[in-house]
Design a protein around this motif. Structure first.
Motif, PDB file in Angstrom:
ATOM      1  N   VAL A 179       0.826  -1.211   0.000  1.00 27.91           N
ATOM      2  CA  VAL A 179       0.000   0.000   0.000  1.00 27.91           C
ATOM      3  C   VAL A 179       0.860   1.261   0.000  1.00 27.91           C
ATOM      4  O   VAL A 179       1.824   1.372   0.759  1.00 27.91           O
ATOM      5  N   HIS A 180       0.484   2.194  -0.862  1.00 27.77           N
ATOM      6  CA  HIS A 180       1.024   3.555  -0.840  1.00 27.77           C
ATOM      7  C   HIS A 180       0.371   4.269   0.330  1.00 27.77           C
ATOM      8  O   HIS A 180      -0.855   4.428   0.376  1.00 27.77           O
ATOM      9  N   ASN A 181       1.159   4.732   1.268  1.00 26.28           N
ATOM     10  CA  ASN A 181       0.700   5.160   2.591  1.00 26.28           C
ATOM     11  C   ASN A 181       0.672   6.670   2.767  1.00 26.28           C
ATOM     12  O   ASN A 181       1.575   7.272   3.322  1.00 26.28           O
ATOM     13  N   GLU A 182      -0.373   7.308   2.280  1.00 23.37           N
ATOM     14  CA  GLU A 182      -0.619   8.711   2.576  1.00 23.37           C
ATOM     15  C   GLU A 182      -2.115   8.902   2.780  1.00 23.37           C
ATOM     16  O   GLU A 182      -2.925   8.522   1.921  1.00 23.37           O
ATOM     17  N   ASN A 183      -2.485   9.480   3.914  1.00 21.63           N
ATOM     18  CA  ASN A 183      -3.889   9.698   4.221  1.00 21.63           C
ATOM     19  C   ASN A 183      -4.448  10.785   3.311  1.00 21.63           C
ATOM     20  O   ASN A 183      -3.943  11.908   3.272  1.00 21.63           O
ATOM     21  N   ASP A 184      -5.497  10.443   2.573  1.00 20.47           N
ATOM     22  CA  ASP A 184      -6.036  11.317   1.536  1.00 20.47           C
ATOM     23  C   ASP A 184      -6.525  12.651   2.101  1.00 20.47           C
ATOM     24  O   ASP A 184      -6.193  13.720   1.574  1.00 20.47           O
ATOM     25  N   GLU A 185      -7.293  12.599   3.170  1.00 20.89           N
ATOM     26  CA  GLU A 185      -7.873  13.824   3.717  1.00 20.89           C
ATOM     27  C   GLU A 185      -6.796  14.762   4.258  1.00 20.89           C
ATOM     28  O   GLU A 185      -6.852  15.980   4.067  1.00 20.89           O
ATOM     29  N   VAL A 186      -5.805  14.189   4.947  1.00 21.53           N
ATOM     30  CA  VAL A 186      -4.733  15.014   5.510  1.00 21.53           C
ATOM     31  C   VAL A 186      -3.950  15.708   4.399  1.00 21.53           C
ATOM     32  O   VAL A 186      -3.670  16.909   4.473  1.00 21.53           O
ATOM     33  N   VAL A 187      -3.592  14.958   3.360  1.00 25.30           N
ATOM     34  CA  VAL A 187      -2.806  15.547   2.274  1.00 25.30           C
ATOM     35  C   VAL A 187      -3.584  16.643   1.566  1.00 25.30           C
ATOM     36  O   VAL A 187      -3.059  17.746   1.313  1.00 25.30           O
ATOM     37  N   ARG A 188      -4.849  16.387   1.257  1.00 22.36           N
ATOM     38  CA  ARG A 188      -5.623  17.393   0.526  1.00 22.36           C
ATOM     39  C   ARG A 188      -5.793  18.663   1.347  1.00 22.36           C
ATOM     40  O   ARG A 188      -5.712  19.784   0.817  1.00 22.36           O
ATOM     41  N   ALA A 189      -6.009  18.511   2.642  1.00 20.88           N
ATOM     42  CA  ALA A 189      -6.143  19.692   3.507  1.00 20.88           C
ATOM     43  C   ALA A 189      -4.845  20.490   3.548  1.00 20.88           C
ATOM     44  O   ALA A 189      -4.855  21.733   3.496  1.00 20.88           O
ATOM     45  N   HIS A 190      -3.716  19.793   3.615  1.00 31.29           N
ATOM     46  CA  HIS A 190      -2.440  20.501   3.699  1.00 31.29           C
ATOM     47  C   HIS A 190      -2.026  21.106   2.358  1.00 31.29           C
ATOM     48  O   HIS A 190      -1.363  22.151   2.333  1.00 31.29           O
ATOM     49  N   ILE A 191      -2.415  20.479   1.257  1.00 27.62           N
ATOM     50  CA  ILE A 191      -2.163  21.102  -0.043  1.00 27.62           C
ATOM     51  C   ILE A 191      -2.893  22.441  -0.112  1.00 27.62           C
ATOM     52  O   ILE A 191      -2.332  23.461  -0.548  1.00 27.62           O
ATOM     53  N   GLU A 192      -4.152  22.461   0.324  1.00 29.22           N
ATOM     54  CA  GLU A 192      -4.926  23.704   0.323  1.00 29.22           C
ATOM     55  C   GLU A 192      -4.269  24.763   1.204  1.00 29.22           C
ATOM     56  O   GLU A 192      -4.208  25.946   0.842  1.00 29.22           O
ATOM     57  N   ARG A 193      -3.771  24.348   2.362  1.00 29.29           N
ATOM     58  CA  ARG A 193      -3.123  25.306   3.263  1.00 29.29           C
ATOM     59  C   ARG A 193      -1.855  25.884   2.652  1.00 29.29           C
ATOM     60  O   ARG A 193      -1.586  27.086   2.763  1.00 29.29           O
ATOM     61  N   VAL A 194      -1.066  25.018   2.016  1.00 26.66           N
ATOM     62  CA  VAL A 194       0.166  25.493   1.385  1.00 26.66           C
ATOM     63  C   VAL A 194      -0.162  26.455   0.254  1.00 26.66           C
ATOM     64  O   VAL A 194       0.458  27.526   0.117  1.00 26.66           O
ATOM     65  N   GLU A 195      -1.131  26.110  -0.557  1.00 29.16           N
ATOM     66  CA  GLU A 195      -1.505  26.983  -1.675  1.00 29.16           C
ATOM     67  C   GLU A 195      -2.027  28.325  -1.175  1.00 29.16           C
ATOM     68  O   GLU A 195      -1.774  29.366  -1.797  1.00 29.16           O
ATOM     69  N   ALA A 196      -2.716  28.311  -0.031  1.00 32.43           N
ATOM     70  CA  ALA A 196      -3.248  29.556   0.534  1.00 32.43           C
ATOM     71  C   ALA A 196      -2.141  30.492   1.008  1.00 32.43           C
ATOM     72  O   ALA A 196      -2.307  31.722   1.013  1.00 32.43           O
ATOM     73  N   THR A 197      -0.994  29.921   1.388  1.00 29.81           N
ATOM     74  CA  THR A 197       0.125  30.759   1.837  1.00 29.81           C
ATOM     75  C   THR A 197       0.881  31.388   0.684  1.00 29.81           C
ATOM     76  O   THR A 197       1.645  32.337   0.882  1.00 29.81           O
ATOM     77  N   GLY A 198       0.704  30.868  -0.514  1.00 24.81           N
ATOM     78  CA  GLY A 198       1.444  31.355  -1.665  1.00 24.81           C
ATOM     79  C   GLY A 198       2.824  30.745  -1.814  1.00 24.81           C
ATOM     80  O   GLY A 198       3.569  31.111  -2.729  1.00 24.81           O
ATOM     81  N   GLU A 199       3.197  29.792  -0.958  1.00 22.89           N
ATOM     82  CA  GLU A 199       4.492  29.120  -1.039  1.00 22.89           C
ATOM     83  C   GLU A 199       4.543  28.235  -2.286  1.00 22.89           C
ATOM     84  O   GLU A 199       3.690  27.377  -2.498  1.00 22.89           O
TER      85      GLU A 199
END
Length: 447
Positions: A179-199
């Protein structure tokens, strides 16, 4: 066929025979010994390391249509001392989710492959476990799933209840689930947070996939494995905490295993991702140096099951976007796997026997190939490499054996060079050229 005798420092799983030899007859290891070698065509000599051919447990030969395919992935493998690749089922435009597709891939690969290969299979979420039995019968070596949805058709997320159904069926048929081990909800939430910072720089990727995204997914995988009785394998882990978890589940009676890709043992965020940017974008991400050190401590403690590459040769234009998150994830590594692991073992004062375990014995066991693969021992295929101490800076374009001429490992000093690679006693790389396509065979698990 004339008997061959490989001689030098023979690396076994439990010891290095400094004045050792390996007698090969009819493509199999016939005898292993030390002292005066028997008669036969002699290969190796003083200063040579005689090692088992590697089984790279994680290769993506067809992730980008029109790129390397098996014709090139197995060329890189031969040049790097990898004698068997285990190919992932996420082919561009062709998810390997039925017996028909698995057989077609196996037939096409057999025409192209220069080394042996085994094949992962997977499922479509809407079909669940329905086709697992037919794919087992067709020769799947294991099954691959993801807890994160990279792409809804090519690389879909499998939710926990379907994962449970699949594990139950796979366990009943005696194979392993990876199994590829990354929690879907956690990753999607953090992608949104990173994009919101402009980084948009190199730090954006690791910030979008924090360590907790891995460990939450690993708990899900191991709990399902424990509940169903299925062998549960995490196909890559970049953080020390994940190896603690695997060891804890094993102590509780679970058949839990975990894989350390060689990039997690070699590269760090602050030293390498900072300079390579998109060319070091991998899922899960390359972590800080403190995590690299933690992984080596786990390797020395026996908590790493296997080491692999997660090899994929993306075209350079898909790895060169200045906005980190827009780059494709994954790097080529087949040619560098063995030299990088040997380098790490030497630098951490660990015995070379770890290479035989992590690259041969343990992956053969995971994929149910131990009846013929897995190391230098009488009765097994004579998949043998000859390496020699020859410090050099790695140049991915120098050998002519890689589809792409870029690599995150370019410029790293390697202490050993692969001098020759033999598959069932026949040469498939002579230090300069790889052998012809078609030498490789589809390796199906022992039933």
């Amino acid at each position: 066929m004339t008997d061959k005798v490989f001689y030098g420092a023979v690396v076994l799983t439990d010891r290095v025979m400094e004045n050792g030899w390996v007698l090969v007859a009819d493509g199999k290891v016939a005898r292993v010994g030390s002292g005066a070698p028997p008669d036969g065509e002699r290969i190796g000599g003083p200063g040579a390391l005689i090692l088992p051919g590697a089984i790279d447990a994680q290769v993506h030969s067809r992730s980008q249509k029109g790129q390397e395919d098996f014709i090139w992935s197995t060329k890189s493998a031969a040049a790097g001392g990898v004698t068997t690749i285990v190919d992932m089922p996420y082919d561009d435009g062709d998810l390997i989710c039925s017996a028909e597709r698995l057989k077609a891939k196996g037939a096409a690969a057999a025409e192209q492959a220069r080394v042996d290969f085994a094949l992962y299979a997977t499922i479509r979420p809407d079909e669940g476990a329905a086709r697992i039995g037919e794919m087992v019968d067709a020769g799947a070596a294991a099954f691959k799933f993801s807890t994160f949805g990279t792409h809804p058709q090519r690389f879909p997320r499998i939710p926990p209840h379907i994962l449970h159904d699949c594990f139950a069926e796979i366990g009943r048929r005696g194979l392993m689930a990876g199994v590829h081990n990354e929690n879907d909800e956690v990753v999607r939430a953090h992608i949104e947070r990173v994009e919101a910072t402009g980084e948009t720089g190199y730090r954006a990727h690791a910030a979008s996939r924090p360590p907790i995204s891995e460990t939450l997914a690993m708990a899900e995988v191991y709990e399902i494995g424990l509940d169903t009785g299925c062998d549960a394998h995490v196909v890559h882990c970049s953080v020390g905490r994940g190896y603690d978890m695997c060891a804890a589940y094993r102590a509780q009676g679970a058949n839990a295993t975990v894989e350390a890709c060689v990039h997690y043992l070699t590269l760090s965020e602050e030293e390498d991702v900072a300079r390579l940017v998109g060319k070091a974008k991998i899922n899960p991400p390359i972590r800080p140096k403190v995590e690299v050190d933690a992984l080596w401590r786990h390797l020395a403690a026996g908590n790493v099951t296997i080491v692999s590459t997660d090899h994929v040769s993306w075209s350079e234009d898909r790895k060169s976007d200045p906005e980190m998150l827009k780059n494709a994830s994954g790097v080529p590594g087949l040619e560098a796997l063995y030299p990088l692991l040997l380098k790490g073992l030497v630098e951490h004062a660990l015995p070379l026997t770890w290479a035989a375990r992590l690259l041969a014995e343990n992956p053969a066991r995971l994929f149910r190939l131990s009846d013929r693969k897995g190391g230098i021992a009488p009765g097994r295929d004579a998949d043998i490499i000859v390496a020699r101490r020859d410090p050099h800076r790695y140049d991915p374009g120098a050998s002519g054996c890689n589809f792409v001429a870029w690599s995150p490992y370019e410029g790293i000093e390697m202490p050993y060079r692969i001098e020759a690679t033999y598959l069932r006693g026949a040469p498939v790389f002579d230090g300069r050229e790889a052998g012809a396509p078609g030498a490789g065979r589809w390796q199906k698990p022992a039933r």
